[in-house]
Design a protein around this motif. Structure first.
Motif, PDB file in Angstrom:
ATOM      1  N   TYR A  76       0.700  -1.275   0.070  1.00 26.89           N
ATOM      2  CA  TYR A  76       0.128   0.032  -0.047  1.00 26.89           C
ATOM      3  C   TYR A  76       1.122   1.284   0.032  1.00 26.89           C
ATOM      4  N   HIS A  77       1.977   1.216   0.644  1.00 23.53           N
ATOM      5  CA  HIS A  77       2.923   2.265   0.786  1.00 23.53           C
ATOM      6  C   HIS A  77       3.329   2.858  -0.704  1.00 23.53           C
ATOM      7  N   SER A  78       3.885   1.783  -1.263  1.00 19.96           N
ATOM      8  CA  SER A  78       4.210   2.172  -2.773  1.00 19.96           C
ATOM      9  C   SER A  78       3.135   2.592  -3.648  1.00 19.96           C
ATOM     10  N   LYS A  79       2.106   2.082  -3.300  1.00 18.84           N
ATOM     11  CA  LYS A  79       0.586   2.523  -4.185  1.00 18.84           C
ATOM     12  C   LYS A  79       0.455   3.930  -3.904  1.00 18.84           C
ATOM     13  N   ILE A  80       0.479   4.239  -2.410  1.00 20.79           N
ATOM     14  CA  ILE A  80       0.139   5.575  -2.078  1.00 20.79           C
ATOM     15  C   ILE A  80       1.297   6.794  -2.668  1.00 20.79           C
ATOM     16  N   ALA A  83       0.634   7.062  -6.393  1.00 18.79           N
ATOM     17  CA  ALA A  83      -0.534   7.723  -6.816  1.00 18.79           C
ATOM     18  C   ALA A  83      -0.348   9.253  -6.620  1.00 18.79           C
ATOM     19  N   ARG A  84       0.334   9.299  -5.332  1.00 21.41           N
ATOM     20  CA  ARG A  84       0.851  10.897  -4.965  1.00 21.41           C
ATOM     21  C   ARG A  84       1.648  11.633  -5.984  1.00 21.41           C
ATOM     22  N   GLU A  85       2.652  10.898  -6.430  1.00 18.34           N
ATOM     23  CA  GLU A  85       3.661  11.340  -7.355  1.00 18.34           C
ATOM     24  C   GLU A  85       2.889  11.561  -8.796  1.00 18.34           C
ATOM     25  N   ALA A 121     -10.027   5.159   3.411  1.00 14.96           N
ATOM     26  CA  ALA A 121     -10.989   6.130   2.755  1.00 14.96           C
ATOM     27  C   ALA A 121     -10.769   7.558   2.304  1.00 14.96           C
ATOM     28  N   LYS A 122     -10.045   8.018   2.942  1.00 15.44           N
ATOM     29  CA  LYS A 122      -9.491   9.481   2.554  1.00 15.44           C
ATOM     30  C   LYS A 122      -8.651   9.487   1.426  1.00 15.44           C
ATOM     31  N   LEU A 123      -7.589   8.508   1.567  1.00 15.49           N
ATOM     32  CA  LEU A 123      -6.407   8.392   0.718  1.00 15.49           C
ATOM     33  C   LEU A 123      -6.950   7.652  -0.797  1.00 15.49           C
ATOM     34  N   GLU A 124      -7.917   6.647  -0.550  1.00 16.96           N
ATOM     35  CA  GLU A 124      -8.411   6.365  -1.696  1.00 16.96           C
ATOM     36  C   GLU A 124      -9.257   7.066  -2.437  1.00 16.96           C
ATOM     37  N   LEU A 131      -7.190   0.699  -1.847  1.00 20.13           N
ATOM     38  CA  LEU A 131      -6.183   0.465  -1.118  1.00 20.13           C
ATOM     39  C   LEU A 131      -6.715  -0.796  -0.289  1.00 20.13           C
ATOM     40  N   ILE A 132      -7.965  -1.286  -0.525  1.00 16.09           N
ATOM     41  CA  ILE A 132      -8.536  -2.033   0.257  1.00 16.09           C
ATOM     42  C   ILE A 132      -9.107  -3.147  -0.632  1.00 16.09           C
TER      43      ILE A 132
END
Ligand SMILES: [Zn+2]
Length: 173
Positions: A76-80, A83-85, A121-124, A131-132
């Motif tokens: 999930y960490h790399s996914k976040i 996605a952010r980048e 939920a917020k990140l998604e 993420l879930i």
């Protein structure tokens, strides 16, 4: 018909009585010395069971409970981070967007922290990622059997807490 105790002729119906452990046919007088046995067909309290009682197993069948749980995806960490980048957001910007501290975000992206449901939920929502994932888990409720001793309530509680880990060995001899 004579009384088996006093030998007198019994008038009326003889009485079956338990006198000193012996079942005797006695007269009314002698029956007072013992316990009268009423062998008239008394209405039986137990109604004969015409239908056999259906077999009710005491224990629930040991089928493993299949539980569908929501779990944060692996990596999930790399996914976040990705996605952010992709969105060109810095930690600060994303933090503002979802109202979280920068430190939280950096912890998330390094995998030091697992986001809770709210954070997920917020990140998604903010990053438009998933993420879930629903995970089908076989929840095995069977308690590992110890050949030497029975599990105590404390052990069971520990198992509950640790989620199936080996209970800490208590030296018992
Ligand atoms: Zn008698």
């Amino acid at each position: 018909m004579r009384c088996e105790v006093c030998g007198r002729k019994i008038h009326g119906s003889p009485i079956q009585a338990l006198i000193e452990g012996a079942k005797l046919t006695v007269c009314v007088e002698c029956s007072k010395h013992g316990k009268i046995i009423y062998d008239e067909p008394a209405p039986s309290r137990e109604t004969p069971k015409l239908t056999p009682t259906p077999f009710v197993p005491k224990k629930k069948p040991m089928t493993a409970k299949v539980e569908i749980t929501q779990e944060v995806v692996e990596g999930y960490h790399s996914k976040i981070r990705q996605a952010r980048e992709k969105l060109g957001l810095s930690h600060e910007e994303l933090g503002k967007k979802i109202n979280e501290k920068v430190s939280v975000l950096s912890k998330l992206e390094t995998g030091k922290m697992t986001p809770n449901n709210q954070l997920v939920a917020k990140l998604e929502h903010a990053l438009k990622i998933k993420l879930i994932v629903p995970i089908t888990k076989e929840k095995v409720t069977e308690i590992p059997k110890s050949p030497n001793r029975e599990l105590t309530l404390g052990d069971l509680m520990q198992l509950e807490k640790k989620g199936g880990e080996e209970p800490t060995e208590r030296k018992q001899s």
